[in-house]
Every structure is written in C-alpha cells, then in structure tokens.
Scaffold this motif. Structure first.
Motif, PDB file in Angstrom:
ATOM      1  N   TYR A  29       1.462   9.409   2.353  1.00 27.66           N
ATOM      2  CA  TYR A  29       0.598   8.275   2.039  1.00 27.66           C
ATOM      3  C   TYR A  29      -0.389   8.071   3.169  1.00 27.66           C
ATOM      4  O   TYR A  29      -0.177   8.524   4.291  1.00 27.66           O
ATOM      5  N   LYS A  31      -2.758   4.747   4.673  1.00 28.66           N
ATOM      6  CA  LYS A  31      -3.217   3.366   4.626  1.00 28.66           C
ATOM      7  C   LYS A  31      -4.664   3.349   5.086  1.00 28.66           C
ATOM      8  O   LYS A  31      -5.000   3.942   6.114  1.00 28.66           O
ATOM      9  N   SER A  32      -5.510   2.653   4.327  1.00 27.14           N
ATOM     10  CA  SER A  32      -6.906   2.474   4.707  1.00 27.14           C
ATOM     11  C   SER A  32      -7.258   1.036   4.397  1.00 27.14           C
ATOM     12  O   SER A  32      -7.315   0.650   3.214  1.00 27.14           O
ATOM     13  N   GLN A  35      -5.531  -0.911   1.496  1.00 31.61           N
ATOM     14  CA  GLN A  35      -5.162  -0.008   0.410  1.00 31.61           C
ATOM     15  C   GLN A  35      -4.193   1.056   0.904  1.00 31.61           C
ATOM     16  O   GLN A  35      -4.281   1.515   2.043  1.00 31.61           O
ATOM     17  N   PHE A  37      -2.819   4.767  -0.357  1.00 37.56           N
ATOM     18  CA  PHE A  37      -2.999   5.912  -1.251  1.00 37.56           C
ATOM     19  C   PHE A  37      -1.741   6.763  -1.134  1.00 37.56           C
ATOM     20  O   PHE A  37      -1.442   7.274  -0.049  1.00 37.56           O
ATOM     21  N   SER A  39       0.451  10.032  -2.199  1.00 33.36           N
ATOM     22  CA  SER A  39       0.370  11.381  -2.757  1.00 33.36           C
ATOM     23  C   SER A  39       1.242  11.504  -3.989  1.00 33.36           C
ATOM     24  O   SER A  39       2.203  10.745  -4.180  1.00 33.36           O
ATOM     25  N   LYS A  94      -3.904   1.621  -9.323  1.00 36.92           N
ATOM     26  CA  LYS A  94      -4.139   2.743 -10.231  1.00 36.92           C
ATOM     27  C   LYS A  94      -3.018   3.768 -10.127  1.00 36.92           C
ATOM     28  O   LYS A  94      -2.519   4.040  -9.037  1.00 36.92           O
ATOM     29  N   HIS A 129      -2.039  -1.924 -13.990  1.00 37.81           N
ATOM     30  CA  HIS A 129      -2.935  -1.054 -13.243  1.00 37.81           C
ATOM     31  C   HIS A 129      -3.889  -0.299 -14.156  1.00 37.81           C
ATOM     32  O   HIS A 129      -3.650  -0.170 -15.359  1.00 37.81           O
ATOM     33  N   GLU A 148       0.587   9.969  -8.967  1.00 37.41           N
ATOM     34  CA  GLU A 148       0.107   9.433  -7.685  1.00 37.41           C
ATOM     35  C   GLU A 148      -0.333   7.997  -7.892  1.00 37.41           C
ATOM     36  O   GLU A 148      -0.509   7.565  -9.034  1.00 37.41           O
ATOM     37  N   ALA A 149      -0.520   7.257  -6.784  1.00 40.60           N
ATOM     38  CA  ALA A 149      -0.854   5.842  -6.913  1.00 40.60           C
ATOM     39  C   ALA A 149      -1.800   5.364  -5.828  1.00 40.60           C
ATOM     40  O   ALA A 149      -1.820   5.909  -4.719  1.00 40.60           O
ATOM     41  N   ILE A 150      -2.538   4.319  -6.185  1.00 37.69           N
ATOM     42  CA  ILE A 150      -3.300   3.520  -5.231  1.00 37.69           C
ATOM     43  C   ILE A 150      -2.755   2.106  -5.340  1.00 37.69           C
ATOM     44  O   ILE A 150      -2.625   1.563  -6.439  1.00 37.69           O
ATOM     45  N   GLU A 152      -2.735  -1.934  -3.541  1.00 40.17           N
ATOM     46  CA  GLU A 152      -3.323  -2.916  -2.639  1.00 40.17           C
ATOM     47  C   GLU A 152      -2.203  -3.656  -1.920  1.00 40.17           C
ATOM     48  O   GLU A 152      -1.214  -4.055  -2.546  1.00 40.17           O
TER      49      GLU A 152
END
Length: 155
Positions: A29, A31-32, A35, A37, A39, A94, A129, A148-150, A152
C-alpha cells in the motif's frame, strides 16, 4: 481494545489474516495525503491456500463471489496494517476487480459484488464505493479474482 469496525468483523465471524507481503517488486500500500492505495489482493483461505479457477469454465459465479470476498478481507487486513486502527477509514472510495474468466463469461460485476457487498457489510455507508469489474485472460498464480482499493482516511 478493538474499535467499531473490528467489532463488526467479529460479529460477522471474520478474523483478519496477517497482511500479505508483496509477491514482487512493489509495496502492499501507499499512503498519499489522506488516501490509501492498496495493491491488488488475491483470494486466500484462512489456511493460506489460493483460490484457483476460471469463471465460466472451472468456477461458477457464486464461488467467484466468495473468492472476491476473500480479496476484500485481505484488503481490510492491509488497511489495518497501514493505519493500525480500522476506525480511521473514512470511506472506501473505489474498488477495481479483475476476474479470471472465459471470453463468453459476462458476470464480472456479479463476481466482484462479493467484495463490494462485504465492504458495505463491514463499513456501512462508508463502504459504498465507485467500482470497475473487468475480465482478465489470466491472473497471477491462476487465481480466480484480484481486487485493489483506494481508501480515504480520517484527517
């Protein structure tokens, strides 16, 4: 002390596995900002066995849904590893689901519902989502599904 999301998992009879280590040169994963993200996660049983199959050939839709649910459980394990506290998840933004399927198979959305429905079961409205569900000619290790996922995170 576990939070509300871990209590919900316990109520559903789910024990999170250890977050899986990457199988190649990537991180599980990133972090940004707020968010996360995650894998793609593949379906593995509690015993660590990969769920192998091709939808429309060796596997039916219902079994594919169960495989997608296992992917969702692994995604949540990665969320836990990234945050330390699942209550820090503000929203599942998502999911992208890949279905190992024949050319004739067209129920990819129904298969990925296994992951989508589980996210809503666990996170409630925060689990609703955006999503893509696509066919793949093959997936790593011959697994039936990868998701995979996004996500928050709370500020």
């Amino acid at each position: 002390m576990s939070g509300a999301i871990e209590a919900k998992l316990a109520e559903l009879g789910i024990t999170l596995p250890e977050a899986a280590a990457p199988a190649a040169n990537y991180v599980p994963y990133v972090k940004s900002g707020n968010q996360l993200f995650i894998s793609g996660q593949i379906p593995q049983t509690a015993a660590g066995e990969k769920v192998i199959g091709k939808l429309g050939d060796t596997m039916e839709t219902e079994a594919g849904q169960e495989a997608a649910k296992l992917c969702a459980i692994s995604l949540i394990a990665q969320m836990k590893a990234a945050t330390g506290d699942l209550d820090k998840v503000a929203r599942v933004v998502k999911l992208v689901g890949f279905v190992n399927s024949t050319l004739e198979f067209g129920d990819q959305p129904a298969v990925i519902n296994g992951a989508s429905n589980f996210m809503v079961d666990v996170f409630g409205d925060k689990g609703r989502h955006a999503r893509s569900a696509v066919s793949a000619a093959s997936l790593p290790f011959g697994v039936a599904v990868e998701v995979e996922a996004i996500v928050e995170l709370e500020d």
